[in-house]
Scaffold this motif. Structure first.
Motif, short mmCIF file in Angstrom:
data_model
loop_
_atom_site.label_atom_id
_atom_site.label_comp_id
_atom_site.label_asym_id
_atom_site.label_seq_id
_atom_site.Cartn_x
_atom_site.Cartn_y
_atom_site.Cartn_z
N ALA B 2 -44.40 31.43 16.39
CA ALA B 2 -45.39 30.38 16.42
C ALA B 2 -45.02 29.40 17.50
O ALA B 2 -43.86 29.06 17.64
CB ALA B 2 -45.42 29.66 15.09
N GLN B 3 -45.99 28.95 18.24
CA GLN B 3 -45.72 27.84 19.12
C GLN B 3 -45.70 26.64 18.21
O GLN B 3 -46.72 26.14 17.81
CB GLN B 3 -46.83 27.69 20.14
N ALA B 4 -44.52 26.24 17.86
CA ALA B 4 -44.41 25.22 16.84
C ALA B 4 -45.18 23.98 17.27
O ALA B 4 -44.95 23.43 18.32
CB ALA B 4 -42.96 24.87 16.64
N THR B 5 -46.11 23.59 16.46
CA THR B 5 -46.82 22.38 16.75
C THR B 5 -46.20 21.33 15.87
O THR B 5 -46.43 21.28 14.70
CB THR B 5 -48.29 22.53 16.38
N SER B 6 -45.36 20.56 16.46
CA SER B 6 -44.59 19.68 15.61
C SER B 6 -45.28 18.34 15.49
O SER B 6 -45.48 17.65 16.46
CB SER B 6 -43.23 19.50 16.23
N PRO B 7 -45.71 18.02 14.30
CA PRO B 7 -46.50 16.81 14.15
C PRO B 7 -45.61 15.58 13.95
O PRO B 7 -44.86 15.52 12.99
CB PRO B 7 -47.29 17.07 12.86
N PRO B 8 -45.70 14.64 14.84
CA PRO B 8 -44.85 13.47 14.71
C PRO B 8 -45.35 12.50 13.65
O PRO B 8 -44.71 11.51 13.40
CB PRO B 8 -44.91 12.84 16.09
N GLU B 9 -46.49 12.80 13.05
CA GLU B 9 -47.02 11.83 12.10
C GLU B 9 -46.57 12.11 10.68
O GLU B 9 -46.99 11.45 9.74
CB GLU B 9 -48.54 11.85 12.14
N VAL B 10 -45.76 13.13 10.53
CA VAL B 10 -45.37 13.56 9.20
C VAL B 10 -44.80 12.44 8.36
O VAL B 10 -45.15 12.27 7.20
CB VAL B 10 -44.31 14.65 9.33
N THR B 237 -40.96 12.74 22.47
CA THR B 237 -41.59 13.86 21.78
C THR B 237 -41.84 15.00 22.75
O THR B 237 -41.49 16.15 22.51
CB THR B 237 -42.96 13.41 21.21
N LEU B 241 -40.10 18.74 22.58
CA LEU B 241 -40.92 19.91 22.28
C LEU B 241 -40.93 20.91 23.43
O LEU B 241 -40.70 22.10 23.22
CB LEU B 241 -42.35 19.48 21.96
N ALA B 299 -34.06 20.22 16.97
CA ALA B 299 -35.08 19.84 15.99
C ALA B 299 -34.61 18.71 15.09
O ALA B 299 -35.36 17.76 14.82
CB ALA B 299 -35.49 21.06 15.16
N TYR B 302 -34.62 15.51 16.93
CA TYR B 302 -35.99 15.05 17.09
C TYR B 302 -36.51 14.37 15.82
O TYR B 302 -37.06 13.27 15.86
CB TYR B 302 -36.86 16.25 17.46
N LEU B 303 -36.30 15.02 14.67
CA LEU B 303 -36.79 14.46 13.41
C LEU B 303 -36.09 13.15 13.08
O LEU B 303 -36.69 12.22 12.57
CB LEU B 303 -36.60 15.47 12.29
#
Lengths: 272, 310
Positions: B2-10, B237, B241, B299, B302-303
């Motif tokens: 998967a092209q990780a779509t990392s949502p920063p709004e989590v 971000t 990514l 990752a 980043y988180l």
């Protein structure tokens, strides 16, 4: 005044260079398919349809586009269905360990990539007899796309009002009826986005089908393109360019459709 | 994968849900909710988590694709990892990967993406649509197609680039394989950065820029003092990514197949070659483990940053 003129000239030059950089590699794709006996050179085409004829007659070309379609539609449907169910439950019900689960999903989706997992996925497919199976590949691709899909959809579900569900409940609808007749129509744009995202992702995926499908008759367009390119030492340029064009058109159409319907840009954050 | 779509709004999301969005409006109940989540989790467990764990185990064995070790793999402990650490080919690939990530993602895509977003920031109309459309086109076309377009572009005899530069016969892919895949990947991936920065620049208050301009700040000073502080989060971000994606990108294989002589064999290609072409699954898995660890570090980093920002 001179400063303004200089700025203007600088701007135009930069834009021209950028346009050239992004256009030049694409030229071949739009000229070669219409040129008889094309080389790597970009020439003014003589507008022949012979190359398309050759693609139609090629035993694996059109079937591979069909295979791509099966794989992407199959994966997209499965991803949308499973991600929607999971995202809805995670959005509305406070299951124990939910936050940890979400965090883990987010981590998983970004660290486990095809590159890192290609060896075990290959082995797993061999063990489960999923080599050369479209269904197997669909399941594997779905597993890979699900974490990110659940994430995006949960976000979407969180932002839809729950008052419709409440009133449906007041009128005596069962939970499953509510999900089917109230929630699904509400989140349809989100489902569409995820569907398109999954579709595009699988349509262009090369590594997984390349690893897991060895039967030419089952390979999707991504892999077939690559075999046209190396087979027999000489690349078959008329086939390649024409097939490449046909293979690209659906993504371009899909992009145009999505950008027209939803606007293809980021709103504040990264997604949606 | 998967092209990780990392949502920063989590993280923000959680705060919002706590404020009441989380209530079970349809009366689903925990049991049904569990049943809703289960199929997805099952697939993720089988085809994402299990392979990741399995790769850790495999890396500790001498498993091979063919031969005696294929039938009965033996546990060899850290031998594969040590092999990798003392293997010049592995270090060569690591070094090439660093060049690839720094050159094409950090420098190429970020700088180019920002430049385009900045140039087009207050424009509308056909020019903007044309530039953005072309950049996005490079991003959405299938990788098998674009890599072949670049093979055509860089071809030594008929290639457009040599024709434009007037140097027929210059073998780009043989003489400069790394430069070729770096420029290729910049071309391929700039769209993401462009769109992200486009959105970010939209959030910079025009009044701040206006007052900077009135105070006589030059273009560069405006960028440095007004724009960059505002979009720092987006830059971060974006950097993380695209570094992650580029690091795991397999498409250089389509352009150079790692060659000539391994001179463009980035780690993703290296794993494929040792594991599936030479059949040394154990050693390949050990290299995959290293890739996983690097991904994990990026990752988590980043988180962490996202969380500390809120």
């Amino acid at each position: 005044m001179t400063r303004f003129v200089l700025g203007r000239i600088g701007f135009c030059t930069l834009i021209a260079v950028l346009l050239a950089f992004f256009t030049i590699p694409l030229l071949w794709l739009v000229t070669a398919p219409f040129t008889s006996d094309p080389s790597y050179e970009v020439k003014v085409p003589d507008f022949t349809w012979d190359n398309f004829q050759a693609v139609v007659e090629h035993p694996y070309a059109l079937p591979s586009l069909y295979n791509s379609l099966v794989l992407s539609v199959g994966t997209a449907v499965l991803v949308v269905l499973l991600a929607a169910l999971a995202a809805y439950a995670l959005s509305r019900v406070r299951l124990p360990g939910r936050d940890a689960l979400l965090y883990a999903l987010l981590l998983l989706s970004s660290i486990i990539t095809g590159t890192a997992a290609m060896v075990p996925l290959f082995q797993l497919a061999v063990e489960l007899n999923l080599i050369d199976s479209h269904l197997g590949l669909i399941l594997i691709l779905t597993g890979g796309l699900l974490p990110a899909a659940i994430f995006m959809l949960k976000d979407f579900m969180d932002s839809t009002p729950k008052s419709y569900e409440e009133s449906a409940r007041v009128f005596g609808a069962s939970p499953l009826q509510i999900v089917r007749h109230v929630v699904v129509p509400l989140v349809r744009p989100g489902l569409a986005t995820i569907g398109v995202w999954a579709l595009a992702n699988v349509w262009g995926n090369f590594l997984m089908p390349y690893l897991l499908l060895s039967d030419v008759e089952k390979q999707p367009a991504a892999v077939i393109t690559y075999t046209l390119y190396t087979e027999g030492g000489q690349a078959n340029l008329s086939m390649l360019s024409t097939f490449g064009l046909l293979y690209s058109i659906p993504v371009v159409l899909m992009y145009l459709f999505v950008s027209k319907k939803y606007g293809f840009r980021f709103h504040g954050g990264i997604k949606r | 994968m998967a092209q990780a779509t990392s949502p920063p709004e989590v993280v923000k999301e959680d705060a919002r849900t706590r404020r009441g969005y989380s209530s079970d409006a349809a009366g689903l109940g925990s049991l049904r909710a569990g049943a809703f989540v289960a199929p997805a989790l099952l697939l993720i467990a089988a085809f994402l988590v299990f392979p990741a764990l399995w790769v850790l185990y495999l890396g500790l064995t001498n498993y091979r694709l063919t031969g005696a070790a294929a039938a009965e793999p033996e546990f060899v402990g850290l031998a594969n990892l040590l092999d990798a650490v003392f293997n010049p080919t592995f270090w060569n690939s690591t070094w090439l990967t660093v060049q690839f990530v720094l050159g094409s993602a950090v420098i190429g895509q970020v700088v180019l993406g920002f430049t385009i977003a900045w140039l087009l920031r207050d424009r509308a109309g056909p020019l903007k649509r044309l530039v953005e459309g072309l950049v996005i086109l490079a991003w959405i076309l299938p990788s098998a197609v674009v890599s072949f377009l670049w093979v055509a572009l860089l071809d030594r005899d008929g290639g457009t680039l040599n024709a434009l530069l007037g140097i027929p016969g210059f073998p780009w892919l043989l003489d400069h394989p790394m430069l070729s895949i770096i420029v290729f990947n910049t071309w391929r991936g700039t769209a993401f950065s462009m769109m992200l920065y486009g959105a970010a620049l939209g959030n910079v208050p025009p009044s701040h820029l206006e007052s900077a301009r009135l105070a006589g700040a030059s273009g560069w000073q405006q960028l440095r003092d007004v724009v960059f502080p505002h979009i720092r989060g987006h830059i971060l971000t974006n950097l993380l990514l695209i570094s992650l994606w580029t690091f795991n990108d397999f498409s250089p294989f389509l352009l150079t197949a790692g060659g000539p002589d391994g001179r463009s064999e980035v780690l993703a290609v290296h794993v494929y070659k040792v594991a599936l072409q030479s059949g040394e699954l154990g050693y390949g898995a050990a290299v995959s483990t290293i890739i996983l660890l690097i991904n994990l570090v990026v990752a988590v980093f980043y988180l962490r940053l996202l969380r500390s920002k809120k």
